[in-house]
Structures are given as structure tokens and as C-alpha cells.
Design an enzyme around this catalytic site. Structure first.
Site, PDB file in Angstrom:
ATOM      1  N   LYS A  86       0.853  -1.189   0.000  1.00 26.46           N
ATOM      2  CA  LYS A  86       0.000   0.000   0.000  1.00 26.46           C
ATOM      3  C   LYS A  86       0.893   1.244   0.000  1.00 26.46           C
ATOM      4  O   LYS A  86       1.960   1.235   0.654  1.00 26.46           O
ATOM      5  CB  LYS A  86      -0.855  -0.058   1.276  1.00 26.46           C
ATOM      6  CG  LYS A  86      -1.967   0.941   1.423  1.00 26.46           C
ATOM      7  CD  LYS A  86      -2.717   0.620   2.716  1.00 26.46           C
ATOM      8  CE  LYS A  86      -3.965   1.437   2.910  1.00 26.46           C
ATOM      9  NZ  LYS A  86      -4.727   1.003   4.117  1.00 26.46           N
ATOM     10  N   SER A 161      -9.493   0.465   3.243  1.00 23.43           N
ATOM     11  CA  SER A 161      -8.791   1.418   2.421  1.00 23.43           C
ATOM     12  C   SER A 161      -7.679   0.799   1.565  1.00 23.43           C
ATOM     13  O   SER A 161      -7.183   1.432   0.644  1.00 23.43           O
ATOM     14  CB  SER A 161      -8.170   2.511   3.293  1.00 23.43           C
ATOM     15  OG  SER A 161      -7.222   1.956   4.192  1.00 23.43           O
ATOM     16  N   GLY A 183      -9.502  -0.090  10.835  1.00 20.23           N
ATOM     17  CA  GLY A 183     -10.863  -0.463  11.217  1.00 20.23           C
ATOM     18  C   GLY A 183     -11.336  -1.665  10.405  1.00 20.23           C
ATOM     19  O   GLY A 183     -12.512  -2.021  10.427  1.00 20.23           O
ATOM     20  N   GLY A 184     -10.396  -2.232   9.668  1.00 18.94           N
ATOM     21  CA  GLY A 184     -10.740  -3.367   8.794  1.00 18.94           C
ATOM     22  C   GLY A 184     -10.177  -3.193   7.392  1.00 18.94           C
ATOM     23  O   GLY A 184     -10.551  -3.917   6.471  1.00 18.94           O
ATOM     24  N   SER A 185      -9.261  -2.253   7.228  1.00 21.27           N
ATOM     25  CA  SER A 185      -8.806  -1.857   5.888  1.00 21.27           C
ATOM     26  C   SER A 185      -7.960  -2.892   5.161  1.00 21.27           C
ATOM     27  O   SER A 185      -7.687  -2.734   3.970  1.00 21.27           O
ATOM     28  CB  SER A 185      -8.020  -0.542   5.974  1.00 21.27           C
ATOM     29  OG  SER A 185      -8.900   0.523   6.217  1.00 21.27           O
TER      30      SER A 185
END
Lengths: 461, 67
Positions: A86, A161, A183-185
Site C-alpha cells: 500500500k 482502504s 478499522g478493517g482496511s
């Protein structure tokens, strides 16, 4: 039948590299051709450094004693394996944009700790993946670099994300990716794209050299084609990790939190989780109903921590470059400015109470099972999604079952467990005890070896 | 608790140490139209609910405790 090379697992690629069936250079060529072929559709990469990748592949192929950097106990478990990260991770010599106009001229001088660990394991970085600007959002939409689509349906979101990290794997553009999960990206886009997403216990994998979004919730995580691959990557990122291979489903006590994590959920997702539970029970696991802490305010608590932390980091850029941020992120930062210190501290106290309640729950169970997401991948551009007549913002729905475990810091993994009639993947989430990352990965690997989760490859043409 | 108005937030911007948010951004917090993560008014109402919950002597969360 073995999958095509571009969709092969790390262990399969390693086997073929060792056997001489394929060279590291050929592997780079396979992915490079696909990256170019699908660039307009996948929107998976922000930047590439294929020249550096080819140089490294050449060293792998032609230097029998190849041993990058130094030996820190890392056993070259990823020798010749192409991966991507990323675009929040610093890779020396490459720009770290954060998916934003704000940082388009910031060339990293050093590798992030995790990139260094990947180098030491012999992995080859192809480039940097697209994302929701500065990881602010779960839809992965990015006005500047385009929105990475779901490999199974290009009109739908990959999720975020870490959207480009999921798309890169889904389109067969590399063998594994690194993402971040606040948060779960990592877990949510992996779940929506039929991949395995893993976030470790908070703090176990270094975030040094990774642009932060929210320091106390950020985790570096991995996206892979299998849980076995996630275990290989975890060991490469944390060479001191314990070797746990022998986890038996027989006698595993798996907590099932029905109240929140199975509510307002697509019925076909629930059916797949039910089938998963039937398998677990048949394999000897004990499924035990559990009551989780009240989830009523968890999103508020998370947001109250996220936005002041994000503002505190971005404050350094706002004066000079504030106009380069997207409108919605600026609005989020402005919200962070208007929260009171006592509200932030209170949110942190709620997080402590969640952790204490979870410690009590984990005294009685080994693992917790939930659906990974309550919805399949929403259409690109969807503002809201609706389940059982209840609408909510698409980004909130995508991370509804994942974000709690960023606050508690427990390791969690999502893995595919079915296909929806809409032709999109369905995934489950397993949560382990603090520092039981190795056991969780071994359990997930054991499950995927015993239960047929194999999804059809996406039809990309 | 009264409904939040723009004047309050402009006061925070102008009178407390703050980044110089534009008026339009302040307005967005009071009356969201851009799809901000959540409306500020809604968040404040939820924070008010949290404020009324007694957490006893629970301290703020730190790092995950050592094994």
C-alpha cells in the site's frame, strides 16, 4: 489442476522457483505484463519500480549465495517472490503519496521496517498500491488515482482502504501485498475480493516507516491467496514468531457472538457462515454462544480516537499544503479539531473496558467466529447500502464487523467461505487471543486445508 | 444539550489554537453534504450518551499488555 502462475500461492511459487521450473526474472515478467494489461481497469498501482525488481530478480537467479542485506534469522522464505505494498509504506527511493496530492514529492530515504523485513526474506517489491486517501475510508474510492474495482465485478468496489492491495492480488498482478488496517482496511477488502486478510495483535508488527492514520488503532497487515501464505508472510515480517503448525480442530472452542455480528447481515452470507459452522462442528470443534460487550457505541468510540489522531499527524502539512487534501478528508480533520480532550480520553477508557470484557470472554473460548462483512462488495459510487430495510453508509457497513478488533488489538483473519448468487465472494472472520497470532494462522491454515473454500478465479476479460 | 451551530465552531477556530478551517468546512460539520464519515451533530449526541455512562476507575487504554 494448478492455478495459472499469476494466481499461484507463495508456497507453490517457492516450490517452482526452487525446482527451476520458473526463474525469478520470468515471474517478474509474468506480473509486469499483467500489470500493464490491466492497468486501466485495475487501478491497483500508484507507482512501480520494475527496473529495481528485475535487478533483484537477476541477483536471485544468478547468485547462488544470494542473501540480501544481512541475516537476522530470516530464512529467505520469500526468495524471489514478487509483492506490492500500500502506498503508505516507505520504500527507499520511491515516493510515498498516501494516495494524495499532498505528498507527491516526498521520496522515502529509508525502507519501512516491514519492507526491510520483506527484503531480508528475499521478497521483491514491484510497486506501491492505490488506496483511499491516507486510509481515510473503507470504500477505497480515490478521485486522484481512480477507484480500484472488485476483480469479480468491475462495477463494484474492491473495498478499502487497502483497495489497490486487494485489486493487485485479485487481478493476478503479484503474489502478496502489505496493507494497513485501522478499522478493517486489510480484512474487509480481502473479504470482498475473495482473498485472505490478516491483521496481527496490535504492536507485534512494526508500523515504523508507514504513514499513520490513527497511531493507536493502526496495524500493518497482509493480503494473500491463502491462510498458509499469510503464515509465511507473518514469519517473514516477524522472524521471532513461534512455529505453530499443529493445531487440531478437535476440541477447539469457538465463540459465536450472535447479537451484533450476525445482525443486519445479508442472508446468503449468513447461510455460508452456517455451512462453515456445520463443517467446524463436524471436525470436532465446540461452538459456544457468547455475549460480546455492548456494540452500541463502538463506532463513535473508534471515530473519536481516529480523527484527533489523524489531525495531529496531518497538522504538519495543513498550513502549507492544506488545499491539496480532498474535501471529505479535510472535513474529517476539521471534525477532529472540534472534539474535546475529555471526549478522546473517555473513548480510550471505553476501549480499555472493551479489552477487559474481551479478556473475560477469551478465558472461555479459543477463537471467535463472525462473518467478515455484513454485505457483499457494494457498487462503485454507492453512498448507502441496505440490509433488511436498514440503510447505512457503504463504508460503515463494510467495516461493521471488523473495526471493534482494532480497538481491542486482537489478531484477526478473514478467509473466503462461499460465493454469493451475485457472483461475489463471501468471507468469514476468525479472531484470536492477544499474541496468539501463530495459533490463529495455523488454525486458519488447518481449516482451509480441510474445507473446500476454493473460489473460482475472477473472469477478467 | 443544544443543537450545534456554526457560530460555536467558528469561535473554536478563531479563539482556540486551531487550523484556519474555511467557513464552508465549518458549515459542513454543522450540515454535512459531502458524505463526511459522520455528521458532527450526530456524533455529539452519541458522545453525550457516552458521557453519561459511568466507567468507574477504568483508565484509558494503553498498549496491549505484555504476555
Amino acid at each position: 489442476m494448478n492455478p495459472p502462475l499469476a494466481f499461484a500461492s507463495i508456497s507453490e511459487l517457492s516450490r517452482r522457483l526452487r525446482a527451476g521450473d520458473v526463474s525469478a526474472t520470468q515471474l517478474i515478467d509474468v506480473y509486469a505484463e499483467r500489470i500493464e494489461r490491466y492497468a486501466d481497469i485495475s487501478k491497483a498501482f500508484i507507482s512501480l519500480d520494475l527496473e529495481a525488481a528485475r535487478r533483484k530478480a537477476d541477483m536471485v537467479d544468478n547468485s547462488p549465495g544470494y542473501n540480501p542485506d544481512n541475516n537476522t534469522g530470516n530464512q529467505l522464505s520469500l526468495k524471489g517472490i514478487p509483492y506490492a505494498c500500500k502506498d503508505l509504506f516507505d520504500v527507499a527511493g520511491m515516493v510515498t503519496t498516501g494516495g494524495s496530492r499532498v505528498l507527491q514529492d516526498t521520496i522515502a530515504k529509508h525502507d519501512a521496517d516491514t519492507i526491510q523485513a520483506m527484503n531480508q526474506a528475499g521478497a521483491i517489491c514491484l510497486g506501491k498500491n492505490n488506496l483511499h486517501e491516507f486510509a481515510y475510508g473503507a470504500t477505497g474510492e480515490n478521485a486522484l488515482y481512480g477507484t480500484a474495482p472488485n476483480p469479480y465485478d468491475h462495477s463494484r468496489l474492491a473495498g478499502g482502504s487497502s483497495s489497490g492491495s486487494a485489486a493487485a492480488l485479485g487481478f493476478g498482478l503479484c503474489a502478496a501485498t502489505l496493507g494497513t488496517d485501522t478499522g478493517g482496511s486489510v480484512r474487509a477488502p480481502a473479504a470482498l475480493c475473495g482473498l485472505v486478510g490478516f491483521k496481527p495483535t496490535f504492536g507485534r508488527i512494526s508500523t515504523a516507516g508507514v504513514l499513520p492514520y490513527s497511531w493507536t488503532l493502526d496495524h500493518v497487515g497482509t493480503l494473500t491467496r491463502s491462510a498458509a501464505d499469510a503464515a509465511i508472510l507473518f514469519k517473514a515480517l516477524l522472524p521471532a514468531a513461534r512455529d505453530v503448525t499443529n493445531v487440531d480442530l478437535q476440541g477447539q472452542v469457538i465463540g459465536i457472538p450472535r447479537e451484533f455480528f450476525f445482525a443486519r447481515c445479508d442472508s446468503e452470507i449468513l447461510d455460508s457462515i452456517d455451512a462453515f459452522m456445520v463443517f467446524l462442528r463436524s471436525a470436532g470443534a465446540e461452538l459456544k454462544p457468547i455475549s460480546m460487550p455492548s456494540m452500541e457505541h463502538t463506532r463513535t468510540v473508534s471515530l473519536t480516537v481516529q480523527m484527533p489522531e489523524a489531525l495531529s499527524f496531518h497538522n504538519r502539512y495543513l498550513e502549507q499544503r492544506g488545499h491539496l487534501y480532498s474535501q471529505d478528508f479535510r472535513a474529517g480533520l476539521a471534525l477532529g479539531q472540534c472534539l474535546l480532550a475529555e471526549q478522546y480520553i473517555r473513548a480510550k477508557r471505553f476501549i480499555e473496558s472493551y479489552r477487559r470484557e474481551m479478556d473475560a470472554i477469551f478465558a472461555d473460548v479459543d477463537t471467535i467466529l463472525t462473518p467478515a462483512t455484513p454485505v457483499i462488495a457494494p457498487p462503485i459510487g454507492a453512498v448507502e447500502v441496505s440490509v433488511d430495510g436498514h440503510s447505512e453508509p457503504a463504508g460503515n457497513a463494510i467495516t461493521r464487523y471488523t473495526s471493534f478488533f482494532n480497538m481491542t488489538g486482537h489478531p484477526a483473519i478473514t478467509l473466503p467461505c462461499g460465493m454469493h448468487s451475485a457472483g461475489l465472494p463471501i468471507s468469514a472472520q476468525l479472531i484470536g487471543k492477544h499474541y496468539a497470532d501463530e495459533q490463529l494462522l495455523a488454525l486458519a491454515s488447518r481449516i482451509e486445508a480441510a474445507y473446500d473454500f476454493t473460489l473460482p478465479l475472477p473472469e477478467l476479460n | 444539550m443544544q443543537k450545534l451551530d456554526k457560530k460555536t465552531l467558528i469561535g473554536i477556530r478563531d479563539q482556540l489554537a486551531s487550523y484556519a478551517w474555511e467557513d464552508a468546512e465549518i458549515a459542513e460539520l454543522v450540515d454535512p453534504k459531502l458524505g463526511i464519515i459522520t455528521g458532527f451533530q450526530e456524533l455529539l449526541e452519541q458522545l453525550e450518551c457516552l458521557r453519561k455512562i459511568d466507567l468507574g476507575s477504568t483508565p484509558p487504554a494503553g498498549d496491549i499488555p505484555a504476555k
